[in-house]
Design a protein around this motif. Structure first.
Motif, PDB file in Angstrom:
ATOM      1  N   SER A   1       0.821  -1.218   0.000  1.00  0.00           N
ATOM      2  CA  SER A   1       0.000   0.000   0.000  1.00  0.00           C
ATOM      3  C   SER A   1       0.854   1.269   0.000  1.00  0.00           C
ATOM      4  O   SER A   1       0.462   2.294  -0.549  1.00  0.00           O
TER       5      SER A   1
ATOM      6  N   TRP B   1       1.603   2.144  -3.589  1.00  0.00           N
ATOM      7  CA  TRP B   1       0.458   2.686  -4.326  1.00  0.00           C
ATOM      8  C   TRP B   1       0.120   4.101  -3.866  1.00  0.00           C
ATOM      9  O   TRP B   1      -0.224   4.972  -4.666  1.00  0.00           O
ATOM     10  N   GLN B   2       0.241   4.315  -2.551  1.00  0.00           N
ATOM     11  CA  GLN B   2      -0.080   5.654  -2.047  1.00  0.00           C
ATOM     12  C   GLN B   2       0.927   6.674  -2.559  1.00  0.00           C
ATOM     13  O   GLN B   2       0.568   7.793  -2.910  1.00  0.00           O
TER      14      GLN B   2
ATOM     15  N   LEU C   1       2.514   6.487  -5.326  1.00  0.00           N
ATOM     16  CA  LEU C   1       2.207   6.686  -6.752  1.00  0.00           C
ATOM     17  C   LEU C   1       1.033   7.658  -6.930  1.00  0.00           C
ATOM     18  O   LEU C   1       1.066   8.548  -7.783  1.00  0.00           O
ATOM     19  N   VAL C   2       0.013   7.478  -6.092  1.00  0.00           N
ATOM     20  CA  VAL C   2      -1.158   8.368  -6.181  1.00  0.00           C
ATOM     21  C   VAL C   2      -0.746   9.813  -5.854  1.00  0.00           C
ATOM     22  O   VAL C   2      -1.119  10.761  -6.560  1.00  0.00           O
ATOM     23  N   ILE C   3       0.075   9.961  -4.805  1.00  0.00           N
ATOM     24  CA  ILE C   3       0.518  11.320  -4.419  1.00  0.00           C
ATOM     25  C   ILE C   3       1.309  11.953  -5.567  1.00  0.00           C
ATOM     26  O   ILE C   3       1.141  13.136  -5.883  1.00  0.00           O
TER      27      ILE C   3
ATOM     28  N   LEU D   1       1.090  11.307  -8.819  1.00  0.00           N
ATOM     29  CA  LEU D   1       0.230  11.650  -9.960  1.00  0.00           C
ATOM     30  C   LEU D   1      -0.655  12.851  -9.648  1.00  0.00           C
ATOM     31  O   LEU D   1      -0.768  13.779 -10.453  1.00  0.00           O
ATOM     32  N   VAL D   2      -1.248  12.836  -8.453  1.00  0.00           N
ATOM     33  CA  VAL D   2      -2.120  13.963  -8.077  1.00  0.00           C
ATOM     34  C   VAL D   2      -1.286  15.249  -7.965  1.00  0.00           C
ATOM     35  O   VAL D   2      -1.665  16.311  -8.483  1.00  0.00           O
TER      36      VAL D   2
ATOM     37  N   ALA E   1       3.817  16.368  -5.133  1.00  0.00           N
ATOM     38  CA  ALA E   1       4.394  15.225  -5.854  1.00  0.00           C
ATOM     39  C   ALA E   1       5.764  14.873  -5.294  1.00  0.00           C
ATOM     40  O   ALA E   1       6.134  13.693  -5.227  1.00  0.00           O
TER      41      ALA E   1
ATOM     42  N   GLY F   1       5.552  12.638  -2.555  1.00  0.00           N
ATOM     43  CA  GLY F   1       5.289  11.293  -3.094  1.00  0.00           C
ATOM     44  C   GLY F   1       6.560  10.642  -3.602  1.00  0.00           C
ATOM     45  O   GLY F   1       6.822   9.460  -3.340  1.00  0.00           O
TER      46      GLY F   1
END
Lengths: 356, 566
Positions: free
Chosen positions: A171, A174-175, A177-179, A181-182, A202, A205
């Motif tokens: 996790s 994935w978190q 990666l999300v940070i 991208l956002v 970013a 992230g």
């Protein structure tokens, strides 16, 4: 929370604070345009001290280090710190070039959204994902790094190796990666290309992903250790240590040199001159070559300049009043009747003053 | 043949045909010109056909002297049959590239099938490669890169087939393919051996079990390679001249940034500390890895494409945007299987040699990576569609299909509409050279003329006039002086005199002067409609002005300078 975790947090917080507070008022030397906008509003409350202005931001950023570690620990309870993504993220953030420099600026990092075209958004989004930009070349436009990437490139090597080794992503990955991208998408909507300060979400992230990479690699290295693994670990540690030292050298020496060459600082000698000489003139005309002259002069003179006397107008020829002082950029200078020339610390001549 | 196999081959043939059409249709207009490099390959093929020698009279060369850059000669050899069949023309010159590009689609599909055992992935790979933006752009003009990509892909495919059915023939042909790739392009001389090392490592057991076959093939390969090895050993400087001239190692720009940092170090700092922070090794490695990472940047691969204008299509990246989502999934999956591991390794090997280049990232030098990239995208697509629930899979397929079509349309619009209308982008394709040569032919044939040769115009005169190679070999005069890249320039043949630039009008020894828009000297004033004036306002009479078709701007001038002004 274990004793080790508490000790780790204490050390990381202490180091983060120390590295960010050293000569905070003087490094970086210049007060950026974003800083002067804040400074102008709160100067009556805090006085005219660069250190005091920057301190709240520095504290927030410094404490973002242990805070992020704690957040990661909530997702992923660590067993051993050496194999923990959160712990490594904390280490990386403490010495991170982008984090160190953002901590030293009193800036609001995200501004209003711009009505950009799809082309611009796409271009910015993909530029912000460039590994060269992030890990090697960094940002020279907004001075967010000096002769290095925004992130330490040694962490990219471990990230690559870990991506090859890992069979299932957890996790934390994935978190991160999300940070990324956002954060990149948000920065893409901001004004200016290569707006590295706006990329800060970013960058958190990316640092988390890098920490994840090091933790995974460390875990792999300790499984059935052999000579190759030990050599790899030592080599990576060596590169990492070299980069940390090099990055701090860049920050305190080269970045400081760059910030000393910024145009904002020309208002400092000008303000000193005007404080001494303003009484001799009824009006002071400034040709607006550089941004926010009133705000900078007010700040650097600590409010001692009578701003009512100052006129900012590019049509200097329209003014023929007596007892008027003209301040202009150096390319407007004529060789006669110049009262004063103003230089940056680096020796560049930038402004001049002459009575009309 | 089973029905499934038959359907597969029909679809595959249709996709390859589509790929060929995308590389062939409108070959005379798109790209909007014919480059000097292409003219070199075409004329040397003509020379080899007529005399068995290159344009400078070297018999059966492994490298073409060309502009003094000694480029691999294989392209010209492969163009010989087309020149024989169709005459010396743009089509005959470009056909090897177009065919190699189209065959790469087939080979990549077959490689995908051998690796994944899945026909659907194989067809998807074929479709992605057939419509791959940079591969289309580069296969539409005569260049070495499509050849090396084909031969590398063929070599890898045959080795993979051999690893599953170890027959000597497969290995011998694989060997031949890798050798041909070495003969076709400089970068393949590094990529090929590295791929071989990886393939041998991945198939070590098969190799051990069939050592005799491997040794025979290695000996076969060495024999085939011997002319190239002999050339490299005999003329090492010539063998690496082109590579070095395009390398950042020669230009040493990395030193400037190091010097800037050293000059801004703290005064009185100990020299050892300065060296610790700012040294040549660090500067070199930083530059190299920076260049390498640029090849992996999403902006280059999927959005803006190649920064080099010749290899750039407005509105398009090197690959279709849909691959951005699919390839990372495929990459990660491929890492964890020995059968597919060669694909990510290939993708990482491909930019290694290109990264020492001056102009990075470079889609031409890394063209071979289109093969692993599309196969990885195929694997990614298959994984996503099979792992997602049917409803989500439908959504994902719909989204990816729209992205694919959108990206493809952007490329087609950029390539077929924007490039031909843009004066700047057209200029990279040497527009109107045929018209210029035709105009030169209309002048008095006994009158000598001076050509400012910054655009290698001599090569077009040879190509379009089909100058007899044996005559040219006898009459060409090559300058003894080398230019800044270490290349030799042509100084004269027949009535044509060539000079590299025109800083001084006293360099002109003839009445007629040919000049292009980039080489206009300070003493001439470029005027669109009226005759140019020299600095003394003395009239020079233009014999002919060649205008760019798209922009209407003058691009070449043939001047008639009154003798009194010379």
């Amino acid at each position: 929370m274990s004793h080790n975790q508490k000790l780790y947090l204490l050390i990381v917080s202490f180091l983060s604070l120390s590295l960010r507070l050293i000569k905070l008022g003087a490094i970086p030397a210049n007060l950026s345009q974003k800083e002067i906008l804040i400074a102008d509003k709160i100067a009556p409350l805090i006085g005219y001290h660069q250190l005091v202005l920057r301190l709240p931001f520095t504290l927030i950023f410094s404490f973002s280090v242990p805070l992020l570690v704690l957040l990661v620990w909530r997702i992923n309870q660590p067993k051993q710190l050496i194999f923990d993504p959160g712990a490594w993220t904390g280490v990386l953030l403490t010495v991170s070039p982008w984090h160190l420099l953002l901590s030293r600026r009193a800036e609001i990092l995200l501004s209003y959204w711009q009505n950009l075209s799809l082309e611009d958004i796409g271009q910015r989004f993909f530029s912000y994902l460039s590994l060269k930009y992030l890990f090697l070349s960094g940002d020279n436009v907004f001075l967010l790094s000096a002769s290095s990437g925004l992130l330490l490139s040694a962490s990219l090597i471990s990230l690559f190796i870990s991506l090859m080794l890992v069979r299932k992503f957890d996790s934390v990955f994935w978190q991160a990666l999300v940070i990324i991208l956002v954060g990149s998408a948000l920065a893409s909507l901001q004004p200016h290309l290569d707006n590295a300060p706006a990329l800060f979400i970013a960058l958190f992230g990316w640092t988390l992903l890098s920490g994840w990479g090091i933790a995974k690699l460390a875990h792999w290295l300790q499984l059935k250790p052999n000579l190759l693994k030990v050599s790899l670990a030592l080599a990576l540690l060596g590169i990492f240590a070299y980069q940390v030292v090099s990055s701090l050298h860049n920050l305190y020496i080269h970045h400081q040199k760059k910030s000393q060459a910024q145009w904002e600082l020309i208002y400092k000698p000008l303000a000193e001159y005007l404080v001494k000489n303003q009484d001799h003139y009824l009006k002071i005309l400034i040709i607006p070559q550089y941004a926010y002259p009133l705000k900078y002069l007010n700040w650097y003179s600590k409010g001692k300049i009578d701003l009512k006397k100052i006129v900012v107008d590019k049509y200097s020829a329209d003014y023929q009043d007596k007892n008027m002082l003209l301040i202009g950029p150096i390319h407007h200078k004529q060789d006669f009747n110049v009262a004063q020339e103003f230089f940056l610390e680096t020796g560049s001549e930038v402004l001049f003053a002459k009575p009309i | 043949m089973t029905r499934g196999k038959k359907t597969y081959f029909i679809w595959l043939s249709l996709i390859v045909l589509l790929g060929f059409l995308l590389r062939f249709v409108g070959f005379n207009q798109y790209p909007p010109g014919f480059t000097a490099d292409e003219a070199v390959f075409g004329y040397n093929a003509y020379s080899l056909l007529k005399t068995g020698q290159d344009e400078f009279g070297r018999s059966l060369p492994v490298a073409l002297k060309a502009f003094g850059d000694y480029r691999p000669a294989l392209y010209s050899y492969l163009a010989v049959p087309f020149v024989w069949l169709l005459g010396l023309s743009q089509l005959a010159t470009r056909l090897p590239s177009m065919l190699a590009g189209s065959l790469t689609i087939l080979v990549a599909a077959l490689l995908a099938k051998v690796i994944t055992k899945n026909q659907l992935i194989s067809l998807l790979v074929a479709l992605l490669l057939a419509t791959s933006p940079s591969h289309i752009l580069i296969s539409r003009f005569a260049d070495m890169a499509p050849l090396s990509s084909l031969f590398l892909a063929l070599g890898v495919w045959l080795l993979m087939v051999w690893s599953q059915r170890p027959k000597l023939l497969w290995l011998l042909v694989a060997c031949l393919s890798f050798v041909l790739s070495a003969y076709s392009y400089h970068s393949a001389r590094v990529t090929g051996p590295l791929l071989l090392v990886c393939l041998f490592w991945l198939n070590f057991k098969t190799i051990k079990a069939n050592l005799k076959q491997v040794l025979i093939s290695a000996a076969f390969g060495l024999v085939l390679l011997s002319p190239l090895l002999a050339f490299t050993l005999k003329f090492p400087e010539l063998a690496v001249r082109r590579g070095l001239s395009e390398s950042f190692l020669r230009q040493k720009a990395y030193q400037i940034s190091a010097w800037q940092l050293i000059s801004s170090d703290a005064p009185g700092q100990h020299p050892l500390i300065t060296r610790f922070f700012h040294n040549q090794a660090k500067a070199l490695l930083t530059q190299y890895f920076g260049n390498y990472l640029e090849h992996l940047s999403a902006d280059f691969l999927f959005w803006q494409g190649d920064p080099n204008e010749r290899f750039q299509t407005p509105l398009s990246g090197v690959y279709n945007l849909a691959i951005l989502i699919l390839a990372p999934v495929g990459f990660w999956l491929a890492l964890h299987s020995r059968r597919t591991l060669i694909l990510p390794l290939w993708l990482l090997i491909s930019p290694l040699i290109s990264s020492i280049g001056l102009f990075t990232p470079n889609s031409l030098h890394t063209l071979d990576s289109v093969v692993p990239m599309t196969i990885l995208a195929g694997i990614g697509a298959h994984h996503l569609s099979s792992r997602l629930k049917p409803q989500k899979a439908k959504l994902a397929i719909g989204f990816l299909s729209i992205t694919f079509i959108y990206s493809l349309l952007r490329f087609l619009y950029g390539y077929f509409v924007i490039i031909p209308q843009s004066g700047e982008l057209r200029w990279n394709w040497y527009p109107q050279m045929q018209a210029l040569v035709a105009s030169l032919n209309q002048l008095d044939q006994s009158e000598p003329l001076t050509v400012v040769n910054s655009r290698n115009i001599h090569q077009f005169i040879l190509f379009y006039n089909q100058i007899e190679p044996s005559w040219y070999q006898q009459n060409v005069v090559v300058s003894e002086l080398v230019d800044e890249n270490g290349f030799n320039q042509i100084s004269q043949f027949g009535r044509f005199h060539f000079i590299a630039n025109l800083s001084d009008k006293h360099q002109i020894s003839t009445r007629l002067l040919v000049i292009d828009r980039q080489s206009i000297p300070d003493w001439l004033i470029w005027q669109e409609l009226n005759p140019p004036l020299d600095a003394d306002n003395l009239l020079t009479k233009p014999e002919k002005i060649i205008y760019d078709q798209a922009t209407g701007q003058p691009i070449y001038l043939i001047l008639n300078i009154p003798l009194k002004n010379i």
